[in-house]
Design a protein around this motif. Structure first.
Motif, PDB file in Angstrom:
ATOM      1  N   GLU A  33      35.995  67.344  27.743  1.00 53.05           N
ATOM      2  CA  GLU A  33      37.433  67.528  27.952  1.00 53.05           C
ATOM      3  C   GLU A  33      37.988  66.472  28.929  1.00 53.05           C
ATOM      4  N   TRP A  34      37.294  66.242  30.064  1.00 53.89           N
ATOM      5  CA  TRP A  34      37.785  65.262  31.045  1.00 53.89           C
ATOM      6  C   TRP A  34      37.806  63.859  30.393  1.00 53.89           C
ATOM      7  N   ILE A  35      36.721  63.504  29.730  1.00 51.50           N
ATOM      8  CA  ILE A  35      36.633  62.146  29.167  1.00 51.50           C
ATOM      9  C   ILE A  35      37.730  61.928  28.116  1.00 51.50           C
ATOM     10  N   THR A  37      40.662  63.586  27.736  1.00 55.36           N
ATOM     11  CA  THR A  37      42.042  63.621  28.215  1.00 55.36           C
ATOM     12  C   THR A  37      42.350  62.451  29.154  1.00 55.36           C
ATOM     13  N   ARG A  38      41.370  62.010  29.956  1.00 53.21           N
ATOM     14  CA  ARG A  38      41.647  60.918  30.909  1.00 53.21           C
ATOM     15  C   ARG A  38      41.514  59.536  30.270  1.00 53.21           C
ATOM     16  N   SER A  39      40.711  59.412  29.179  1.00 56.01           N
ATOM     17  CA  SER A  39      40.482  58.067  28.611  1.00 56.01           C
ATOM     18  C   SER A  39      40.766  57.959  27.110  1.00 56.01           C
ATOM     19  N   ASP A 152      26.885  57.165  38.000  1.00 52.42           N
ATOM     20  CA  ASP A 152      28.298  57.041  38.374  1.00 52.42           C
ATOM     21  C   ASP A 152      29.187  57.549  37.239  1.00 52.42           C
ATOM     22  N   ARG A 153      29.661  58.797  37.388  1.00 53.83           N
ATOM     23  CA  ARG A 153      30.432  59.415  36.299  1.00 53.83           C
ATOM     24  C   ARG A 153      31.758  58.708  36.046  1.00 53.83           C
ATOM     25  N   SER A 154      32.248  57.962  37.075  1.00 53.77           N
ATOM     26  CA  SER A 154      33.565  57.339  36.904  1.00 53.77           C
ATOM     27  C   SER A 154      33.506  56.077  36.040  1.00 53.77           C
ATOM     28  N   THR A 155      32.305  55.594  35.731  1.00 50.52           N
ATOM     29  CA  THR A 155      32.202  54.406  34.869  1.00 50.52           C
ATOM     30  C   THR A 155      31.319  54.611  33.631  1.00 50.52           C
ATOM     31  N   MET A 196      38.196  45.081  42.361  1.00 47.93           N
ATOM     32  CA  MET A 196      38.687  46.151  41.486  1.00 47.93           C
ATOM     33  C   MET A 196      37.736  46.404  40.313  1.00 47.93           C
ATOM     34  N   LEU A 197      37.033  45.358  39.874  1.00 49.15           N
ATOM     35  CA  LEU A 197      36.097  45.489  38.751  1.00 49.15           C
ATOM     36  C   LEU A 197      35.115  44.328  38.823  1.00 49.15           C
ATOM     37  N   TYR A 198      33.856  44.644  39.129  1.00 49.63           N
ATOM     38  CA  TYR A 198      32.856  43.590  39.249  1.00 49.63           C
ATOM     39  C   TYR A 198      31.474  44.171  38.983  1.00 49.63           C
ATOM     40  N   ARG A 213      30.877  48.063  38.818  1.00 48.46           N
ATOM     41  CA  ARG A 213      31.615  48.852  39.818  1.00 48.46           C
ATOM     42  C   ARG A 213      33.108  48.717  39.528  1.00 48.46           C
ATOM     43  N   MET A 214      33.817  49.831  39.557  1.00 48.16           N
ATOM     44  CA  MET A 214      35.241  49.765  39.209  1.00 48.16           C
ATOM     45  C   MET A 214      36.061  50.738  40.040  1.00 48.16           C
ATOM     46  N   GLN A 215      37.221  50.241  40.521  1.00 45.99           N
ATOM     47  CA  GLN A 215      38.225  51.121  41.139  1.00 45.99           C
ATOM     48  C   GLN A 215      39.206  51.489  40.030  1.00 45.99           C
ATOM     49  N   GLY A 216      38.817  52.499  39.240  1.00 46.35           N
ATOM     50  CA  GLY A 216      39.518  52.805  37.987  1.00 46.35           C
ATOM     51  C   GLY A 216      41.001  53.041  38.150  1.00 46.35           C
ATOM     52  N   ASN A 217      41.363  53.874  39.127  1.00 51.64           N
ATOM     53  CA  ASN A 217      42.768  54.247  39.262  1.00 51.64           C
ATOM     54  C   ASN A 217      43.643  53.062  39.676  1.00 51.64           C
ATOM     55  N   ALA A 218      43.138  52.242  40.620  1.00 51.88           N
ATOM     56  CA  ALA A 218      43.908  51.058  41.052  1.00 51.88           C
ATOM     57  C   ALA A 218      44.049  50.071  39.883  1.00 51.88           C
ATOM     58  N   PRO A 250      45.525  46.110  21.039  1.00 51.89           N
ATOM     59  CA  PRO A 250      45.221  46.063  22.471  1.00 51.89           C
ATOM     60  C   PRO A 250      43.727  46.120  22.762  1.00 51.89           C
ATOM     61  N   HIS A 251      43.360  45.641  23.944  1.00 54.04           N
ATOM     62  CA  HIS A 251      42.029  45.926  24.476  1.00 54.04           C
ATOM     63  C   HIS A 251      41.913  47.439  24.590  1.00 54.04           C
ATOM     64  N   GLN A 252      40.768  47.986  24.176  1.00 57.67           N
ATOM     65  CA  GLN A 252      40.625  49.436  24.061  1.00 57.67           C
ATOM     66  C   GLN A 252      39.876  49.980  25.285  1.00 57.67           C
ATOM     67  N   ILE A 255      43.282  55.207  26.315  1.00 58.77           N
ATOM     68  CA  ILE A 255      44.437  55.510  25.453  1.00 58.77           C
ATOM     69  C   ILE A 255      45.726  55.580  26.268  1.00 58.77           C
ATOM     70  N   ARG A 256      45.617  56.015  27.545  1.00 59.65           N
ATOM     71  CA  ARG A 256      46.841  56.120  28.356  1.00 59.65           C
ATOM     72  C   ARG A 256      47.372  54.735  28.729  1.00 59.65           C
ATOM     73  N   ILE A 257      46.480  53.757  28.910  1.00 62.44           N
ATOM     74  CA  ILE A 257      46.931  52.372  29.162  1.00 62.44           C
ATOM     75  C   ILE A 257      47.566  51.814  27.886  1.00 62.44           C
ATOM     76  N   ILE A 258      46.934  52.096  26.741  1.00 61.88           N
ATOM     77  CA  ILE A 258      47.435  51.604  25.448  1.00 61.88           C
ATOM     78  C   ILE A 258      48.836  52.175  25.192  1.00 61.88           C
ATOM     79  N   ALA A 310      44.872  41.902  26.601  1.00 61.18           N
ATOM     80  CA  ALA A 310      43.696  42.453  27.283  1.00 61.18           C
ATOM     81  C   ALA A 310      43.734  42.126  28.773  1.00 61.18           C
ATOM     82  N   ILE A 311      43.072  42.996  29.557  1.00 60.49           N
ATOM     83  CA  ILE A 311      42.880  42.743  30.993  1.00 60.49           C
ATOM     84  C   ILE A 311      41.485  43.207  31.385  1.00 60.49           C
ATOM     85  N   GLY A 312      40.896  42.502  32.339  1.00 57.51           N
ATOM     86  CA  GLY A 312      39.576  42.919  32.805  1.00 57.51           C
ATOM     87  C   GLY A 312      39.221  42.225  34.107  1.00 57.51           C
ATOM     88  N   GLY A 313      37.950  42.302  34.456  1.00 59.59           N
ATOM     89  CA  GLY A 313      37.446  41.794  35.725  1.00 59.59           C
ATOM     90  C   GLY A 313      37.946  40.393  36.037  1.00 59.59           C
TER      91      GLY A 313
END
Ligand code: UT7
Length: 324
Positions: A33-35, A37-39, A152-155, A196-198, A213-218, A250-252, A255-258, A310-313
């Protein structure tokens, strides 16, 4: 008369193993559910043990060549966007060249993380327009599963493996926005966003491959505004307005960024190719995968006006406007 880099073929490869969100529930403190709805991600493919970026890239390249009705010997340049090469060197490009049986032409890699395919397309376009290359394979291929920190559940729930490829060919054109092929490119980077992403390892530091490593929200907040502004800049350079766009590719990553980016561009979601639910974030492979799947679904057709972004590291980000 203008020379345009026109798309002659597209193809992709996804590893056999499909991993649903539920598999992560046993590994880290997360839920399907978290994965979702959040991604927006429902499943992703992971490469088999021993399966490499160059192997996946070569399979995608073969599919694109078949679609273009061309042989590997017809190609004079191979450019691979990847941040997960088989080895530190030689390039994945030369490995794919060998795998395809090519002994002429030239091959190399570009590394701009999730924006890599946009950078590779830009490079291929420049070489075609300058007359240096006539037929180019542009490949995005990644095995991000190899740089995940599985604690690391956030990545670890966000990324997947795969490859996609385009065949581009030089064609004489009128020089207007009605031409087929790449019409404009907008590229940007800003190294002050490094943290932010490295990946926390590398040849000249730890001597290891490291983990992502990623600061997902920022990053999320940077992504929507930077993606919309680079897409808008590319539209201006191509001399077209957003209402003329048939497909956003778009870079995938999420879904909320898209959705946020499409909204900023004033475009409805039925004009957006979405594959994030099935592939997760495949970094530089995500745009060519979406192009190949979008064409196979019957969404993208010859003559359609498309914008890929697209955007990334780096951060590194950019957009391409093209007519399919
Ligand atoms: O491809 C390169 C570009 N990449 C991106 O653009 C990715 C951008 N970022 C994102 O897609 C989103 O920020 C994420 C999907 C990574 C995270 O979504 P979010 O809505 O920004 O969540 P958050 O990072 O603000 O975290 C919210 C909560 C936190 O808990 P607390 O501190 O509120 O208690 C996290 O610890 O969600 C928690 N969380 C999780 N919970 C369950 C983080 N990961 C998970 C997880 N399962 N897997």
């Amino acid at each position: 008369m203008t020379v345009r880099a026109v798309i002659k073929g597209v193809g992709h490869y996804l590893p056999e193993r499909v991993v649903p969100n539920s598999e992560f529930e046993a590994m880290v403190d997360t839920t399907d559910e978290w994965i979702r709805t959040r991604s927006g991600i429902e499943r992703r493919h992971f490469a088999a043990e021993g399966e490499t970026t160059s192997q996946m890239g070569a399979l995608a390249a073969r599919a694109a060549l078949k679609d273009a009705n061309l042989e590997a010997s017809d190609i004079d340049m191979v450019v691979v966007a990847t941040s997960t090469p088989d080895l530190t060197f030689p390039s994945v490009g030369t490995m794919i060249q060998k795998e395809l049986g090519m002994t002429s032409g030239y091959a190399f890699d570009v590394q701009a993380v999730c924006a890599g395919f946009i950078y590779a397309l830009s490079n291929a376009n420049a070489q075609i327009v300058s007359g240096q290359a006539k037929r180019v394979l542009v490949i995005g291929a990644e095995t991000f599963s190899r740089i995940m920190d599985w604690t690391d559940r956030s990545t670890c729930v966000l990324f997947g493996d795969g490859a996609g490829a385009l065949v581009l060919e030089a064609e004489a054109a009128a020089g207007t926005s009605d031409d087929r092929g790449i019409l404009s490119v907008d590229l940007n980077s800003d190294g002050t966003y490094r943290d932010m992403l490295y990946v926390d390892g590398g040849v000249a530091t730890t001597g290891t491959a490291g983990k992502l490593r990623m600061q997902g929200n920022a990053l999320f907040r940077q992504a929507v505004s930077k993606l919309a502004s680079t897409a808008q800049a590319a539209l201006v350079k191509a001399d077209v307005t957003a209402d003329k766009i048939d497909w956003v590719i778009p870079h995938q990553a999420n879904i909320r960024i898209i959705e946020g980016t499409a909204k900023k561009l004033g475009l409805p979601m039925d004009k957006v190719v979405v594959t994030v639910q099935d592939h997760g974030n495949t970094s530089a492979a995500s745009i060519p995968l979406a192009m190949s799947v979008g064409k196979a679904r019957g969404q993208i057709k010859k003559g359609d006006l498309c914008v890929a972004e697209a955007i990334g590291g780096g951060l590194a980000w950019g957009a391409v406007v093209l007519r399919w």
